[in-house]
Design an enzyme around this catalytic site. Structure first.
Site, PDB file in Angstrom:
ATOM      1  N   HIS A 121      27.461  45.075  38.317  1.00  0.00           N
ATOM      2  CA  HIS A 121      26.885  43.965  39.073  1.00  0.00           C
ATOM      3  C   HIS A 121      25.371  44.042  38.904  1.00  0.00           C
ATOM      4  CE1 HIS A 121      25.680  41.638  42.654  1.00  0.00           C
ATOM      5  NE2 HIS A 121      26.915  41.169  42.698  1.00  0.00           N
ATOM      6  N   ASP A 198      28.818  52.669  42.907  1.00  0.00           N
ATOM      7  CA  ASP A 198      28.872  51.424  43.672  1.00  0.00           C
ATOM      8  C   ASP A 198      30.326  51.223  44.102  1.00  0.00           C
ATOM      9  OD1 ASP A 198      29.208  48.796  44.483  1.00  0.00           O
ATOM     10  OD2 ASP A 198      28.159  47.899  42.788  1.00  0.00           O
ATOM     11  N   GLN A 201      33.450  47.150  45.609  1.00  0.00           N
ATOM     12  CA  GLN A 201      34.737  46.536  45.299  1.00  0.00           C
ATOM     13  C   GLN A 201      35.909  47.479  45.532  1.00  0.00           C
ATOM     14  OE1 GLN A 201      35.312  43.345  44.541  1.00  0.00           O
ATOM     15  NE2 GLN A 201      33.136  42.899  44.709  1.00  0.00           N
ATOM     16  N   LYS A 224      33.052  43.321  52.512  1.00  0.00           N
ATOM     17  CA  LYS A 224      34.130  43.375  51.525  1.00  0.00           C
ATOM     18  C   LYS A 224      35.413  43.933  52.138  1.00  0.00           C
ATOM     19  CE  LYS A 224      31.221  42.608  47.967  1.00  0.00           C
ATOM     20  NZ  LYS A 224      31.196  41.374  47.171  1.00  0.00           N
ATOM     21  N   CYS A 363      27.591  37.561  39.005  1.00  0.00           N
ATOM     22  CA  CYS A 363      26.474  38.522  39.021  1.00  0.00           C
ATOM     23  C   CYS A 363      26.757  39.704  38.096  1.00  0.00           C
ATOM     24  CB  CYS A 363      26.187  39.013  40.438  1.00  0.00           C
ATOM     25  SG  CYS A 363      25.574  37.729  41.536  1.00  0.00           S
TER      26      CYS A 363
END
Length: 405
Positions: A121, A198, A201, A224, A363
């Protein structure tokens, strides 16, 4: 087992209509929906104990402080951090990444190397590019293949005694690929480098055990995983958090201030300048409780069923469809295009039929450049979606194709 009927009753927004059709919400990779239990936590805060934290001797302040720090402990237990003070509240994943990148500015020399995966991202690319411009460090890219999997052999070759930090996503927001972060972390550590993952997700689908992973930094956004927007979490190993300088200056992050010198507060407050999103942090804790109540194993199994069902129907029934991201290990995201049709046009028609998907580059523009496409249609499924909604989605795509052909 997922009790889908009971779960859907927890999400008021799923009862609404869009353009006269029952809503089919398939944009969960962007933002998940919020259950009544989390909404209640937000309402309860503003109704009963709205006050600033850590500073007041009065009852409301003490109650708010207790609830906020309870939420930190919930996150510590959920992600299995060693200590509550290794959990830093942030405004989201982007904030967490920027905090670490800023901290590393004081630790890098010209010529040091940073490794980034090709499927990041923008939030996990741009802060590091800015850091390289500031420090003279060099950014190197771990490539991916046609299936949307990282080329681990190349990664091994890129690692060297100059590598200072490796950063990649746990799951790709654009492709759904679940990256082999256990291997990525171990290989980086063997080379003497730190690792930031990260987890934005991954958090809705996987209960990451941060001590077992031995990761140095892990970032998450509450929105999320059934929580509110504007709040998130950065996990950092104590040794790294003590080594890095504060990201922002202000109230709360100080122990003592004079005009001659400031002494910083201990962890976690060193990185939490100013009045935080108190309500958001408490609601984040409520969201984690809610998802744990359902169970992450049950969530993952059910979502995988939806993914297989939707993928099978799409490939079988939509002529000219191409799916991007066919990794063997992936989560409930389908990014696709239909030959001869722009993804935005498909998304616009699906919206007219009450089906919410995401279109564009998500993104993750380098991924789209790799495939030489302007973007994709992305349908992302959550545990509150149903097979009937998948059927509605397929029917809407068929109608869009017929109208646009």
């Amino acid at each position: 087992m997922i009790d889908i009927k009971s779960i859907r009753e927890d999400f008021p927004i799923l009862n609404r209509k869009v353009n006269g059709y029952p809503l089919v919400y398939l944009d969960n990779a962007a933002t998940s929906q919020t259950p009544k239990q989390v909404i209640k936590a937000i309402t309860d805060y503003y109704t009963n104990y709205n006050a600033n934290i850590h500073r007041g001797v009065h009852t409301l302040s003490q109650e708010a402080t207790e609830k906020y720090e309870e939420a930190r402990q919930k996150l510590q237990r959920h992600f299995n951090a060693a200590h509550p003070y290794e959990i830093i509240f942030t405004s989201g994943t982007t904030h967490g990444i920027n905090l670490v990148a800023n901290g590393f500015a004081a630790l890098l020399q010209p010529g040091d190397e940073l490794l980034v995966s090709a499927m990041e991202h923008h939030s996990n690319i741009v802060p590091w590019q800015m850091l390289c411009e500031k420090t003279g460090a060099v950014l190197k890219v771990i490539p991916m293949n046609e299936k949307g999997e990282l080329e681990m052999e190349v990664y091994e070759q890129l690692l060297s005694d100059k590598t200072r930090i490796v950063f990649c996503n746990h799951i790709s927001n654009a492709l759904g690929t679940i990256n082999p972060i256990e291997k990525i972390i171990k290989m980086a550590h063997d080379a003497g480098a730190a690792v930031l993952i990260d987890g934005a997700q991954a958090a809705p689908h996987i209960k990451a055990d941060l001590q077992a992973l031995d990761v140095d930094f892990y970032t998450v956004s509450a929105h999320k995983m059934c929580g509110p927007t504007g709040v998130g979490m950065l996990y950092g190993k104590e040794s790294w958090l003590r080594k890095m300088p504060p990201y922002q200056g202000g109230g709360e992050m100080i122990a003592e201030v004079t005009f001659e010198k400031t002494t910083y507060a201990d962890l976690p407050h060193k990185f939490e300048a100013g009045t935080p999103d108190i309500c958001g942090g408490i609601a984040f804790g409520a969201a984690v409780d809610y998802m744990n109540g359902i169970g992450f194993d049950a969530i993952a199994a059910y979502e995988h069923e939806l993914l297989d069902y939707a993928t099978g129907r799409l490939l079988k029934e939509i002529e000219g469809v191409k799916i991007y991201g066919t990794a063997e290990n992936k989560t409930s995201v389908i990014s696709f295009n239909i030959e001869g049709i722009h993804p935005y046009d498909i998304g616009a028609i699906l919206d007219k039929l009450g089906v919410a998907v995401r279109t564009g580059h998500h993104c993750a523009q380098p991924i789209m450049d790799y495939y030489k496409i302007p973007g994709t249609v992305r349908a992302s499924f959550a545990f509150y979606n149903t097979r009937e909604e998948v059927d509605r989605f397929i029917e809407a795509v068929q109608k869009a194709q017929m109208m646009l052909a």
